[in-house]
Each structure stands twice: as C-alpha cells, then as structure tokens.
Write a protein that holds these residues in place. Structure first.
Motif, short mmCIF file in Angstrom:
data_model
loop_
_atom_site.label_atom_id
_atom_site.label_comp_id
_atom_site.label_asym_id
_atom_site.label_seq_id
_atom_site.Cartn_x
_atom_site.Cartn_y
_atom_site.Cartn_z
N PHE A 63 20.96 67.66 4.02
CA PHE A 63 20.24 66.61 5.25
C PHE A 63 18.83 67.46 5.27
N ARG A 85 26.61 67.73 0.28
CA ARG A 85 25.77 66.59 0.71
C ARG A 85 24.49 67.60 1.44
N ARG A 96 14.47 66.70 6.53
CA ARG A 96 13.39 66.01 7.38
C ARG A 96 12.09 66.68 6.87
N THR A 152 16.33 61.75 9.53
CA THR A 152 16.88 62.76 8.60
C THR A 152 17.39 61.77 7.35
N ALA A 153 17.12 62.47 6.14
CA ALA A 153 17.58 61.86 4.96
C ALA A 153 18.48 62.71 4.41
N THR A 154 19.22 62.30 3.41
CA THR A 154 20.23 62.83 2.64
C THR A 154 20.29 62.79 1.15
N PHE A 155 20.94 63.78 0.48
CA PHE A 155 21.03 63.61 -0.98
C PHE A 155 22.25 64.37 -1.30
N GLU A 156 22.99 64.12 -2.48
CA GLU A 156 24.28 64.57 -2.93
C GLU A 156 24.35 64.98 -4.25
N THR A 162 12.55 60.09 -0.07
CA THR A 162 13.16 59.90 -1.35
C THR A 162 13.43 61.33 -1.94
N CYS A 163 14.50 61.50 -2.75
CA CYS A 163 15.03 62.55 -3.47
C CYS A 163 15.04 61.97 -5.13
N GLU A 166 16.24 56.68 -2.19
CA GLU A 166 16.69 57.16 -0.77
C GLU A 166 18.02 57.38 -0.78
N HIS A 167 18.33 58.47 -0.22
CA HIS A 167 19.91 58.94 0.10
C HIS A 167 20.72 58.91 -1.32
#
Length: 211
Positions: free
Chosen positions: A107, A105, A109, A125-129, A28-29, A33-34
C-alpha cells in the motif's frame, strides 16, 4: 434570511482559504493503477497532479509505502518513507525502500508541495502486488510431449501438430483470495470451476521466454 446567507458565504470563504490548491490523483506502479503480478523488486511509481491555481506545479513530493493499509492511512511508511524530495518529477520514480517480498500486496500514498509551499493532502491509498521475484520462488517444472528438437532445417517443415496439455487442480481448503501464475511457450486458456477467467478465446499473447 440575509444573516443566514452572509454566514454561509463567510463559511464558504473560510473553507476555501484552508482548502489545498493541489492534490495527487491516478497513482500508478509500472504505469498501471493497482497492478497485480509486478515482476520487479524496484518498481517505478508515478502520479498526476491537479492544481487549482493558474501556473501551479509540483516542486517536491513525499512517498510512503507499507504492507499494512492501516499504517499508510496514518501517514506511516514502514517499508519506505522517502521524506520530502525536492523534485518536480512525478513519473518513473524508482522504489528505494526495504526489499519487497514475492507474492505480497503493498500500500502506498503520495503528497506533494507546490511553489508556494502548500502541501497537498495525502493521496488516496494505492496498491500493487508482487509476483515471483527470484528464481528460487519458481517450483514448477517444464513439461513437453517428448518430441525431439529438429536437427535439420528441413525438419522444421515436417508435419508436427502442437501438443495440448491440461492440468486440473483441486483445492479443498476455504480460500479468501488466491493468485494463479502461469507461464507457457504459447497460448493458454484457464477456467475456474469450469468458467473462463476472462472473455478472451485463446487470446493471450505469446510471452517472451528467457532462459
């Protein structure tokens, strides 16, 4: 047939011996999640640990972050590589890498270590923008209906219907992806090609306005 069964059992035991007893899940960010539209330059990261062994727990972690998915897939954290951090903490870990850019964006881990010095595989791999992170990024101007703010307390109780504003934006270029950032003193409704972007009916909560 007995020989094949014996070989199969041996193979399972060997694979089990080399399988990591711990893994990282549900990254989580800012507790999402994402997420899209993170409004902080130092977001908080977190994850959950799954341990196959009784009493197993995280004793250390390593985080990598990049703006290229291919880099984190190869274990490269060009924007941030925390290195091995001796800590059982897995929530509220502040991003401390290179400065994040607006509308990008990213990425990331994680891998963790347990009390037996086992290291987990890298997480998925997780992402956040990020959203608009600095005041200079906001190019829009506030609009109103020209009414004057009430001077007397009694004026607040006079008939003053809330105005409705509408803006149509036409995009002629071909888009592969796009983000729409909206801020308003009250409720708003958004459509794309005449279709609502979600299932709510003017259901957005009032946003906090800080000037």
């Amino acid at each position: 047939r007995a020989r094949y069964i014996l070989l199969l059992l041996l193979a399972v035991n060997v694979l089990g011996a080399y399988a990591s007893p711990i893994k990282v899940v549900r990254l989580t960010c800012e507790y999402i999640e994402h997420p899209l539209g993170i409004g902080t330059a130092n977001p908080l990261l977190g994850w959950q640990c799954e341990c196959a062994e009784r009493g197993g727990s995280q004793q250390a972690y390593q985080i990598i972050v990049s703006d290229k998915a291919s880099e984190v897939e190869h274990g490269i954290g060009r924007l941030w590589d925390s290195g091995k951090i001796q800590s059982s903490q897995c929530n509220n870990i502040e991003y401390k890498g290179k400065a994040l850019q607006s509308c990008h964006r990213y990425f990331w881990r994680v891998r963790i270590y347990d009390s037996h010095h086992h290291v987990s595989p890298w997480s998925d791999t997780a992402t956040f923008e990020t959203a608009l992170l600095s005041p200079q990024d906001w190019k829009a101007k506030w609009i109103g209906d020209g009414s004057v703010f009430p001077k007397n307390d009694s004026d607040f109780y006079k008939d003053d219907p809330a105005p409705i504003f509408r803006k149509v934006c036409r995009i002629d270029k071909t888009l592969s992806s796009a983000r729409l950032y909206i801020s308003g003193l009250g409720y708003y409704d958004t459509t794309i090609n005449g279709q609502k972007i979600d299932g709510t009916v003017v259901g957005h909560e009032l946003a906090q306005l800080i000037i």
